[in-house]
Design an enzyme around this catalytic site. Structure first.
Site, PDB file in Angstrom:
ATOM      1  N   HIS A  51      -9.460  11.779   2.185  1.00  0.00           N
ATOM      2  CA  HIS A  51      -8.564  10.622   2.098  1.00  0.00           C
ATOM      3  C   HIS A  51      -7.254  10.842   2.848  1.00  0.00           C
ATOM      4  CE1 HIS A  51      -6.058   7.569  -0.195  1.00  0.00           C
ATOM      5  NE2 HIS A  51      -7.140   6.859   0.064  1.00  0.00           N
ATOM      6  N   HIS A  62       0.821  -1.210   0.000  1.00  0.00           N
ATOM      7  CA  HIS A  62       0.000   0.000   0.000  1.00  0.00           C
ATOM      8  C   HIS A  62       0.859   1.265   0.000  1.00  0.00           C
ATOM      9  CE1 HIS A  62      -3.316   2.606   1.878  1.00  0.00           C
ATOM     10  NE2 HIS A  62      -3.867   2.096   0.807  1.00  0.00           N
TER      11      HIS A  62
END
Length: 503
Positions: free
Chosen positions: A421, A244
């Site tokens: 985000h 990620h």
């Protein structure tokens, strides 16, 4: 005693299997299929029991497997097989640790001197981070907060065009859209000029990336590698462990890390999503070497090619006055859940305030308790989350935690301007974390992540200012009002939360 209990359970299971086999084999093809699922579910349940997972996770798996055998069986194949992660990543962990110790070494005298000037609990926090993450704090590094996609990609594109020696990129999601094409064209041009370009992307996060995009890069001489390729998801143990990280290192002197992947949605160009609120970090100076080392070790893990040489790892000092910067890599290869434990220590060490922003808030019990205890202790605890979902199960699971947080005195805000985000923690308005890790169990235990920890830097103060500005576009939740949401929604949230330990 434990072994005796397990033996007894095993005998019971074998007896049950014999009965099931006798009844099911008479049912033809359907009976055989039913037998296969039943045997698989019982075997999986037995394996989960022996793994000594967290009780909550164990019970959740057993409930799902018992109540929904077929669904539970599929979910386990996709998300549940964590029992081999230590064996899978043990080699990577020891190789990475040795590389970090050889390259980074101990804090230099200047860093030790400045650490000694911190308050005791702050110095202990950075010492903990170094012990768990093998990366020292740097006081010879400058950083700059990049707000949203426009500013972030503007700086990234400018610095890519200036590259002279090498460009290293590592991303979870890469899209073949406008910004993806623009970056590809620059990389191809730089490769043609003789700049060495290496591109590492996650095989699952970037599964939609076209073969032509990759071929264009490779045809230009760019080394392109997918992290954790999965040909048979149901039979591949690595499916659940994803990279990620979002990293760019240019010439070993400039680095980028943060929440933005490569895609038009991060620039607010996708109408169905709208405005995208995010935060990235540009790094210059000594700590870029740590970011470089993280990339090189990930590259080595996938290719078996090592580049731990001076041309890539010579530190570039910035001798101006800066605060502390520490880059920490976390992942399933680390036995200490490094980023989660640093988050826990940050929250527990707070004296005045803890401000958190996370798009996906599914904390484990340790972090959840730390947040509630901080609020109950009179600490100013704030949580900023999106008010719209991009992942519905995660969104509804997050909201199931809100009642307890509100009761403890946590101020919960839902960002309304667009999709939020940013992945931020700010403690006492002087210590901050920014990076790729969400405040969820996947980032804590399953994903490879990287975060920057900042102490009394201009960037930390910028995060404080931006957090306060974000609250202007957010609605604060009230406990009495939130408790009035209808029963169906509450059931959905509870179900999503029950599923969350599986994901």
């Amino acid at each position: 005693m434990k072994n005796t209990v397990r033996v007894v359970l095993f005998v019971i299971i074998i007896s049950v299997l014999m009965l099931i086999f006798k009844d099911h084999i008479k049912g033809g093809l359907f009976g055989v299929f039913s037998l296969f699922i039943s045997l698989s579910v019982i075997f999986i349940g037995f394996v989960i029991f022996l793994e000594n997972r967290h009780p909550t996770q164990t019970i959740t798996w057993l409930v799902v497997l018992g109540g929904f055998p077929l669904v539970g069986f599929i979910f386990y194949l996709l998300f549940g097989r964590n029992y081999r992660k230590e064996k899978m990543f043990r080699k990577k962990y020891f190789l990475d640790k040795q590389a970090f110790l050889n390259v980074e070494g101990e804090n230099d005298p200047r860093s030790r001197e400045k650490l000694s000037l911190m308050r005791e609990h702050q110095g202990k926090l950075f010492s903990l981070a170094q012990k768990l993450g093998n990366s020292p704090i740097s006081f010879d590094t400058s950083t700059k907060i990049l707000t949203n996609g426009e500013e972030t990609f503007q700086h990234i594109l400018e610095e890519l065009k200036r590259a002279k020696h090498h460009i290293h990129l590592e991303y979870y999601i890469v899209r073949n859209d406008a910004i993806g094409q623009e970056i590809k064209e620059i990389l191809v041009e730089k490769a043609m000029q003789g700049v060495k370009v290496r591109f590492l992307f996650d095989a699952v996060g970037s599964w939609q990336l076209s073969k032509k995009y990759i071929a264009d890069l490779r045809n230009a001489g760019i080394e392109t590698v997918s992290f954790g390729p999965v040909k048979l998801p149901f039979l591949n143990n690595k499916f659940n462990f994803r990279n990620h990280r979002k990293i760019i290192v240019i010439d070993g002197t400039i680095g980028f890390v943060g929440g933005l992947n490569i895609g038009d949605e991060y620039l607010g160009r996708v109408k169905s999503i709208g405005f995208w609120r995010d935060t990235h970090l540009m790094v210059k100076g000594e700590a870029v070497r740590t970011l470089q080392l993280i990339f090189l070790q990930d590259w080595y893990y996938m290719t078996n090619h090592s580049f731990l040489t001076a041309e890539y790892l010579s530190p570039q000092l910035d001798n101006k006055s800066h605060g502390g910067v520490q880059l920490i890599a976390g992942g399933p290869d680390n036995e200490w859940s490094v980023i989660k434990n640093i988050f826990f220590s940050m929250i527990a060490s707070a004296e005045k305030s803890v401000w958190i922003a996370s798009p996906y808030f599914i904390p484990d019990e340790d972090i959840f308790s730390a947040i509630k205890v901080a609020a109950l202790s009179g600490i100013d605890v704030r949580l900023l989350v999106p008010n719209r979902p991009d992942k519905r199960i995660v969104f509804h699971a997050s909201r199931s935690y809100f009642p307890e947080l509100l009761e403890a005195g946590v101020k919960v805000y839902e960002y309304e301007r667009g999709f939020m985000h940013s992945k931020i923690i700010i403690v006492d308005e002087e210590l901050a974390s920014i990076g790729t890790a969400n405040m969820d169990m996947r980032s804590f235990h399953l994903n490879f992540e990287v975060n920057a920890f900042l102490f009394r830097t201009k960037s930390a103060q910028k995060l404080v200012d931006e957090y306060e500005n974000d609250l202007k576009f957010a609605k604060q939740l009230e406990l009495k009002t939130f408790q009035k949401r209808h029963l169906g929604l509450r059931l959905l949230e509870s179900t999503a939360r029950l599923m969350s330990p599986l994901l």
